[in-house]
Design a protein around this motif. Structure first.
Motif, short mmCIF file in Angstrom:
data_model
loop_
_atom_site.label_atom_id
_atom_site.label_comp_id
_atom_site.label_asym_id
_atom_site.label_seq_id
_atom_site.Cartn_x
_atom_site.Cartn_y
_atom_site.Cartn_z
N SER A 133 0.82 -1.22 0.00
CA SER A 133 0.00 0.00 0.00
C SER A 133 0.85 1.26 0.00
CB SER A 133 -0.93 0.02 1.21
OG SER A 133 -1.86 -1.04 1.13
N PHE A 134 2.04 1.21 0.57
CA PHE A 134 2.94 2.36 0.57
C PHE A 134 3.43 2.68 -0.85
CE2 PHE A 134 3.55 1.44 5.17
CZ PHE A 134 3.14 2.69 5.64
N GLY A 135 3.25 1.77 -1.79
CA GLY A 135 3.68 2.00 -3.16
C GLY A 135 2.72 2.87 -3.95
N GLY A 136 1.51 3.09 -3.42
CA GLY A 136 0.52 3.91 -4.13
C GLY A 136 0.70 5.39 -3.86
N ASP A 137 -0.08 6.19 -4.56
CA ASP A 137 -0.02 7.64 -4.39
C ASP A 137 -0.71 8.10 -3.12
OD1 ASP A 137 1.37 7.90 -6.75
OD2 ASP A 137 -0.45 8.12 -7.95
N GLU A 138 -1.73 7.39 -2.70
CA GLU A 138 -2.47 7.76 -1.50
C GLU A 138 -2.46 6.58 -0.53
OE1 GLU A 138 -6.38 9.11 -2.39
OE2 GLU A 138 -5.70 10.40 -4.02
N PHE A 139 -2.33 6.88 0.75
CA PHE A 139 -2.32 5.83 1.78
C PHE A 139 -3.29 6.26 2.87
CE2 PHE A 139 -0.95 3.78 5.64
CZ PHE A 139 -0.61 2.50 5.23
N HIS A 140 -4.32 5.44 3.11
CA HIS A 140 -5.30 5.72 4.16
C HIS A 140 -5.40 4.48 5.04
CE1 HIS A 140 -6.49 9.35 2.07
NE2 HIS A 140 -6.64 8.64 0.96
N TRP A 141 -5.07 4.64 6.32
CA TRP A 141 -5.05 3.51 7.25
C TRP A 141 -6.38 2.77 7.30
CZ3 TRP A 141 -1.31 0.72 8.78
CH2 TRP A 141 -0.04 1.25 8.92
N LYS A 142 -7.51 3.49 7.27
CA LYS A 142 -8.82 2.82 7.33
C LYS A 142 -8.99 1.84 6.18
CE LYS A 142 -12.13 5.79 9.62
NZ LYS A 142 -13.19 6.78 9.39
N GLY A 143 -8.68 2.30 4.98
CA GLY A 143 -8.82 1.44 3.80
C GLY A 143 -7.85 0.27 3.84
N VAL A 144 -6.63 0.54 4.28
CA VAL A 144 -5.62 -0.53 4.35
C VAL A 144 -6.04 -1.58 5.38
CG1 VAL A 144 -3.23 -1.04 4.96
CG2 VAL A 144 -3.76 0.93 3.53
N LEU A 145 -6.50 -1.14 6.53
CA LEU A 145 -6.93 -2.10 7.58
C LEU A 145 -8.15 -2.91 7.11
CD1 LEU A 145 -6.40 0.02 10.80
CD2 LEU A 145 -4.99 -1.85 9.93
N ALA A 146 -9.09 -2.25 6.44
CA ALA A 146 -10.26 -2.98 5.91
C ALA A 146 -9.81 -4.01 4.87
CB ALA A 146 -11.26 -2.00 5.31
N THR A 147 -8.88 -3.61 4.02
CA THR A 147 -8.36 -4.54 3.01
C THR A 147 -7.65 -5.71 3.67
OG1 THR A 147 -8.09 -2.70 1.47
CG2 THR A 147 -6.89 -4.73 0.97
N CYS A 148 -6.89 -5.45 4.73
CA CYS A 148 -6.20 -6.52 5.46
C CYS A 148 -7.19 -7.54 5.99
CB CYS A 148 -5.38 -5.94 6.62
SG CYS A 148 -3.91 -5.06 6.13
N VAL A 149 -8.25 -7.07 6.62
CA VAL A 149 -9.25 -7.98 7.19
C VAL A 149 -9.94 -8.77 6.09
CG1 VAL A 149 -11.44 -8.09 8.44
CG2 VAL A 149 -9.61 -6.60 9.27
N ILE A 150 -10.40 -8.08 5.05
CA ILE A 150 -11.15 -8.75 3.99
C ILE A 150 -10.28 -9.79 3.26
CG2 ILE A 150 -12.23 -8.38 1.73
CD1 ILE A 150 -13.23 -5.66 2.91
N LEU A 151 -9.05 -9.42 2.93
CA LEU A 151 -8.20 -10.35 2.19
C LEU A 151 -7.68 -11.50 3.06
CD1 LEU A 151 -6.18 -8.08 -0.23
CD2 LEU A 151 -8.08 -9.58 -0.73
N THR A 152 -7.45 -11.25 4.34
CA THR A 152 -7.01 -12.34 5.22
C THR A 152 -8.14 -13.35 5.40
OG1 THR A 152 -5.49 -10.86 6.36
CG2 THR A 152 -6.06 -12.90 7.48
#
Length: 154
Positions: free
Chosen positions: A111-130
């Protein structure tokens, strides 16, 4: 024949080469049948599909005119290295730390490779993909992937 889009031409060549490489590599495995596919079935088909898509992109690069020849820009090193590094780290850590920890590590680093980083979206993605990875690979396909670190009995 004149190249009308440098970017599409290079992309098409890359897709064809990688697709054919995977298809050729898959021939060393058992193919099986459509009803009972072997380990070489999907890599062969996906490699051929990728090569076919690359051929379409190549055809487009040679036939459809683009503004200024659509030159290749600078290589985006940051996303390239972060995403590639995250995947390599995932492969190295999965057997030791389990899926529940390595999938979120992969997602956060990539996620740090993208232009925008939002912790809420990253955490939601972590839960959904795990959870999704667990349901698909462990429950659905019955693969023996460790869920938890080996030091926790994973």
């Amino acid at each position: 024949m004149k190249i009308k889009s440098q970017r599409d031409f290079v992309s098409g060549v890359m897709f064809v080469a990688i697709g054919l490489g995977f298809a050729i590599g898959a021939t060393t495995y058992s193919f099986g049948t459509s009803a009972k596919p072997g380990p070489g079935y999907f890599p062969l088909l996906l490699g051929l599909i990728l090569a076919l898509l690359g051929a379409v992109v190549l055809f487009k690069a040679l036939t459809i005119e683009s503004d200024g020849g659509d030159p290749i820009g600078r290589i985006a090193w940051k996303p390239l290295l972060l995403i590639l590094g995250a995947v390599i780290l995932f492969g190295a850590l999965l057997p030791r730390l389990g899926m529940a920890i390595t999938v979120p590590i992969l997602i956060v680093i990539a996620s740090f490779g993208g232009d925008e980083f939002h912790w809420k979206g990253v955490l939601a993605t972590c839960v959904i993909l795990t959870v999704g990875s667990y349901l698909v690979f462990v429950k659905g396909l019955n693969l023996t992937i460790p869920m938890w670190p080996t030091f926790l009995g994973g």
